[in-house]
Design a protein around this motif. Structure first.
Motif, short mmCIF file in Angstrom:
data_model
loop_
_atom_site.label_atom_id
_atom_site.label_comp_id
_atom_site.label_asym_id
_atom_site.label_seq_id
_atom_site.Cartn_x
_atom_site.Cartn_y
_atom_site.Cartn_z
N SER A 168 0.81 -1.22 0.00
CA SER A 168 0.00 0.00 0.00
C SER A 168 0.84 1.27 0.00
O SER A 168 0.45 2.27 -0.60
N THR A 169 2.01 1.22 0.65
CA THR A 169 2.83 2.44 0.77
C THR A 169 3.95 2.53 -0.25
O THR A 169 4.34 3.62 -0.66
N GLY A 170 4.50 1.38 -0.64
CA GLY A 170 5.66 1.38 -1.54
C GLY A 170 6.88 2.00 -0.90
O GLY A 170 7.82 2.38 -1.60
N SER A 171 6.90 2.08 0.43
CA SER A 171 7.96 2.80 1.14
C SER A 171 8.85 1.85 1.91
O SER A 171 8.38 1.10 2.78
N VAL A 172 10.14 1.90 1.64
CA VAL A 172 11.11 1.11 2.39
C VAL A 172 11.09 1.51 3.86
O VAL A 172 11.20 0.66 4.76
N GLN A 173 10.94 2.80 4.12
CA GLN A 173 10.95 3.29 5.49
C GLN A 173 9.79 2.73 6.32
O GLN A 173 9.90 2.62 7.55
N GLN A 174 8.70 2.38 5.67
CA GLN A 174 7.55 1.83 6.38
C GLN A 174 7.74 0.36 6.76
O GLN A 174 6.87 -0.24 7.40
N CYS A 175 8.88 -0.22 6.39
CA CYS A 175 9.14 -1.64 6.63
C CYS A 175 10.08 -1.89 7.80
O CYS A 175 10.66 -2.97 7.91
N ASN A 176 10.23 -0.92 8.69
CA ASN A 176 11.15 -1.07 9.82
C ASN A 176 10.49 -1.88 10.92
O ASN A 176 9.99 -1.34 11.91
N THR A 177 10.51 -3.17 10.76
CA THR A 177 9.90 -4.07 11.75
C THR A 177 10.66 -4.07 13.06
O THR A 177 10.10 -4.41 14.11
N PHE A 178 11.94 -3.70 13.04
CA PHE A 178 12.76 -3.80 14.23
C PHE A 178 12.45 -2.70 15.25
O PHE A 178 12.81 -2.81 16.42
N GLU A 179 11.80 -1.63 14.80
CA GLU A 179 11.41 -0.57 15.74
C GLU A 179 9.90 -0.56 15.97
O GLU A 179 9.41 0.27 16.74
#
Length: 292
Positions: A277-288
């Motif tokens: 939905s976002t296409g954003s790498v930054q939205q994939c920070n599962t570690f935080e």
């Protein structure tokens, strides 16, 4: 999924001619494994929730892998429809991640994808078809025995070409993590934490790869309109069918959250959808993320 006629990658290595165990499904008669014992046969495999990198020993604190001698590989035959599909999906991931890395000020190094049958030596150790598709950071290659797609369709309840593409995109997501230094950070923590904490780190690593697969799908659709009706549902179903809770429930009738290494069905779907939905790498920070 609309893929025919699109660019095919030059980074596919076909080592199937030298396969150590011949063709067919990875649970065939030659190994003495029947349908009744499929759960046992795959308990250490990707499709039953165990990270193949852990199985191969790369993330067990054993140090960096050494060089490995692989049999010569060729380009896949031009008339091999499934190999052409894999080559086309890999090319699409190359196009997407090249642009994503460029936007972030970096340079994307393309992985190789090696087709094999049965078993294959890798820089991470011996890979086997029963592990399912996997990525080896040691040689920056994605490995897949194409019989896994038949397993997805007939035994995991996850048919469809876009579901198959999701599998490749997930493994390429691990390559992206490797290039970003995320894999090394997780690896360095493993010798200092408990087994339960190691599993928790693995879950976050795997869910991020799911999110990266969604990022690929988002940008591939925007650039090339690859999706057809029902494709997204195929990928979401595949993500759901390979959740740790679903697989454990099917294989052993009970669920043990402390042993999860990939995440629940709901988590895998959630993170793939976030990337899509976002296409954003930054939205994939599962570690935080506080809530997975």
């Amino acid at each position: 999924m609309k893929w025919e006629g699109n660019r095919e990658s030059d980074n596919v290595e076909d080592a199937r001619a030298g396969g150590g165990r011949g063709g067919g499904l990875p649970f065939g008669g030659g190994r003495g494994i029947g349908l009744g014992t499929i759960a046992v046969a795959l308990v250490a495999g990707w499709i039953f929730g165990i990270n193949p990198l852990t199985v191969l020993g790369l993330l067990s604190g054993g140090g960096q892998p050494g060089a490995v001698q692989q049999a010569p590989a060729t380009k896949p035959p031009a008339d091999d429809q499934m190999a052409r599909f894999v080559s086309t999906v890999l090319a699409d991931t190359e196009d997407v991640w090249r642009e994503q890395f460029k936007a972030l000020g970096g340079t994307y190094r393309e992985p190789k994808l090696r087709l094999f049958r049965g078993a294959e030596p890798t820089a991470c150790g011996r890979g086997e078809a029963a592990m399912g598709p996997f990525y080896c950071p040691g040689d920056q290659k994605v490995y897949i025995d194409l019989s896994f797609y038949e397993t997805m369709r007939t035994r995991l309840g996850a048919p469809g070409d876009f579901a198959q593409a999701y599998v490749i995109a997930h493994e390429v997501g691990h390559h992206v993590q490797n290039l970003m230094g995320i894999t090394n950070k997780v690896d360095s923590a493993r010798g200092r934490v408990s087994a339960a904490q190691q599993n928790a780190l693995s879950v976050r690593l795997e869910l991020q790869a799911d999110c990266f697969a969604g990022v690929w799908a988002h940008h591939a659709q925007a650039a090339r309109q690859i999706l057809e009706e029902g494709d997204v549902e195929e990928a979401l179903n595949a993500a759901s069918q390979i959740g740790d809770d679903t697989l454990q429930r099917k294989s052993q009738g009970t669920v043990q959250p402390e042993t999860f290494t990939h995440g629940t069905s709901t988590q895998r779907v959630t993170w793939f959808k976030r990337g899509l939905s976002t296409g954003s790498v930054q939205q994939c920070n599962t570690f935080e993320a506080r809530q997975l």
